[in-house]
Motif scaffolding. Sequence first.
Motif, PDB file in Angstrom:
ATOM      1  N   TYR A  30      53.544  23.362  95.819  1.00 38.32           N
ATOM      2  CA  TYR A  30      52.859  24.269  96.785  1.00 38.32           C
ATOM      3  C   TYR A  30      52.425  22.923  98.107  1.00 38.32           C
ATOM      4  CZ  TYR A  30      51.169  26.490  92.639  1.00 38.32           C
ATOM      5  OH  TYR A  30      52.146  26.896  91.140  1.00 38.32           O
ATOM      6  N   TYR A  79      56.635  24.675  90.076  1.00 43.45           N
ATOM      7  CA  TYR A  79      55.967  25.241  90.866  1.00 43.45           C
ATOM      8  C   TYR A  79      55.595  24.030  91.579  1.00 43.45           C
ATOM      9  CZ  TYR A  79      56.247  30.404  90.430  1.00 43.45           C
ATOM     10  OH  TYR A  79      56.295  31.352  90.007  1.00 43.45           O
ATOM     11  N   ASN A 128      54.343  28.602  79.281  1.00 39.75           N
ATOM     12  CA  ASN A 128      52.571  29.234  78.701  1.00 39.75           C
ATOM     13  C   ASN A 128      51.733  28.260  78.174  1.00 39.75           C
ATOM     14  OD1 ASN A 128      54.525  31.335  77.594  1.00 39.75           O
ATOM     15  ND2 ASN A 128      55.520  30.091  75.949  1.00 39.75           N
ATOM     16  N   ASN A 129      51.238  26.668  78.861  1.00 38.57           N
ATOM     17  CA  ASN A 129      50.325  26.094  78.211  1.00 38.57           C
ATOM     18  C   ASN A 129      49.348  26.419  80.254  1.00 38.57           C
ATOM     19  OD1 ASN A 129      50.718  24.840  75.586  1.00 38.57           O
ATOM     20  ND2 ASN A 129      51.903  23.291  77.354  1.00 38.57           N
ATOM     21  N   ASN A 130      50.069  26.963  80.783  1.00 39.31           N
ATOM     22  CA  ASN A 130      49.480  27.144  81.935  1.00 39.31           C
ATOM     23  C   ASN A 130      48.351  26.113  82.215  1.00 39.31           C
ATOM     24  OD1 ASN A 130      49.114  29.810  83.132  1.00 39.31           O
ATOM     25  ND2 ASN A 130      48.506  30.169  80.685  1.00 39.31           N
ATOM     26  N   GLN A 131      49.189  25.239  82.908  1.00 39.05           N
ATOM     27  CA  GLN A 131      48.902  23.460  82.854  1.00 39.05           C
ATOM     28  C   GLN A 131      48.588  24.258  84.647  1.00 39.05           C
ATOM     29  OE1 GLN A 131      51.726  20.840  82.552  1.00 39.05           O
ATOM     30  NE2 GLN A 131      52.131  20.982  80.348  1.00 39.05           N
ATOM     31  N   ALA A 132      47.221  23.673  84.802  1.00 40.08           N
ATOM     32  CA  ALA A 132      46.460  23.574  86.224  1.00 40.08           C
ATOM     33  C   ALA A 132      47.609  22.020  87.026  1.00 40.08           C
ATOM     34  CB  ALA A 132      45.473  22.549  85.901  1.00 40.08           C
ATOM     35  N   PRO A 133      47.352  23.000  88.952  1.00 38.27           N
ATOM     36  CA  PRO A 133      47.816  22.112  89.360  1.00 38.27           C
ATOM     37  C   PRO A 133      47.231  20.897  89.360  1.00 38.27           C
ATOM     38  CG  PRO A 133      47.491  24.250  90.029  1.00 38.27           C
ATOM     39  CD  PRO A 133      46.856  24.516  88.762  1.00 38.27           C
ATOM     40  N   LEU A 134      48.495  20.051  89.710  1.00 40.05           N
ATOM     41  CA  LEU A 134      48.151  18.866  90.037  1.00 40.05           C
ATOM     42  C   LEU A 134      48.247  18.093  91.860  1.00 40.05           C
ATOM     43  CD1 LEU A 134      49.833  16.733  87.467  1.00 40.05           C
ATOM     44  CD2 LEU A 134      47.304  17.338  87.578  1.00 40.05           C
ATOM     45  N   SER A 179      52.935  22.227  89.053  1.00 41.53           N
ATOM     46  CA  SER A 179      51.739  22.719  88.356  1.00 41.53           C
ATOM     47  C   SER A 179      53.606  23.538  87.475  1.00 41.53           C
ATOM     48  CB  SER A 179      51.847  24.111  88.581  1.00 41.53           C
ATOM     49  OG  SER A 179      52.413  25.334  88.493  1.00 41.53           O
ATOM     50  N   ASP A 180      53.121  23.839  86.702  1.00 39.34           N
ATOM     51  CA  ASP A 180      54.193  24.457  85.259  1.00 39.34           C
ATOM     52  C   ASP A 180      53.187  25.986  85.304  1.00 39.34           C
ATOM     53  OD1 ASP A 180      55.671  23.130  81.953  1.00 39.34           O
ATOM     54  OD2 ASP A 180      56.164  24.184  83.509  1.00 39.34           O
ATOM     55  N   SER A 181      54.211  26.090  85.005  1.00 39.78           N
ATOM     56  CA  SER A 181      54.484  28.110  84.565  1.00 39.78           C
ATOM     57  C   SER A 181      54.621  28.732  82.895  1.00 39.78           C
ATOM     58  CB  SER A 181      55.576  29.237  86.254  1.00 39.78           C
ATOM     59  OG  SER A 181      56.346  29.169  85.827  1.00 39.78           O
TER      60      SER A 181
END
Lengths: 111, 114
Positions: free
Chosen positions: B33, B31, B98-104, B94-96
């Motif tokens: 943005y 992802y 399973n870790n639900n990493q927060a957007p950088l 960001s990465d969607s």
Amino acid sequence: LAKTTQPPSMEAYEGQEVNVSCSHTNIATSEYIYWYRQVPHQGPQFIIQGYKDYVVNEVASLFISADRKLSTLSLPWVSLRDAAVYYCIVTPDTNAYKVIFGKGTHLHVLP
Amino acid sequence: EAAVTQSPRNKVTVTGGNVTLSCRQTNSHNYMYWYRQDTGHGLRLIHYSYGAGNLQIGDVPDGYKATRTTQEDFFLLLELASPSQTSLYFCASSDSGNNNQAPLFGEGTRLSVL
């Protein structure tokens, strides 16, 4: 999408512990809670994330109420460098990963 | 190290001008943005994408186009810039998974339309 509500501003003295609250009454079971902070002229910086209960890292701790409708970011021993806008965000379902920011809480730190 | 790099950092153009803001991420995130930030409005989502060739409309898309040419690169295009588009623009990834990493987030691009 779960909407978040935060106090617009807070004030604290250096060395105090600060607790910033965030209400997310419509949070879905698939949603996580993230906290960011932003200082002027820089991009938002990730602080901590959680799903339930209590999370701690080297910067802050995060308490999430049992019903997950309220979270509280705790910053121990704030310094002038912690003066920033703090954002609480709630991620939507992973099939629609649209990250929305609210207006945040402006933390003022006094010497 | 995970990074999101925006260019240029500052841009001045005139009304009706054509502007392209660039964003590159080296995080292997799917992802990306584009946000704009204005006093009194906070961060508002313009467009986002979940992969090369994909584009999703955000909350304030009018006057903006975007294109995701590769997994790493996401561009924001202002084909007829207007003074109302003077703002601070941020890109994020960001990465969607399973870790639900927060957007950088990147460091931002300050755009002035005269």
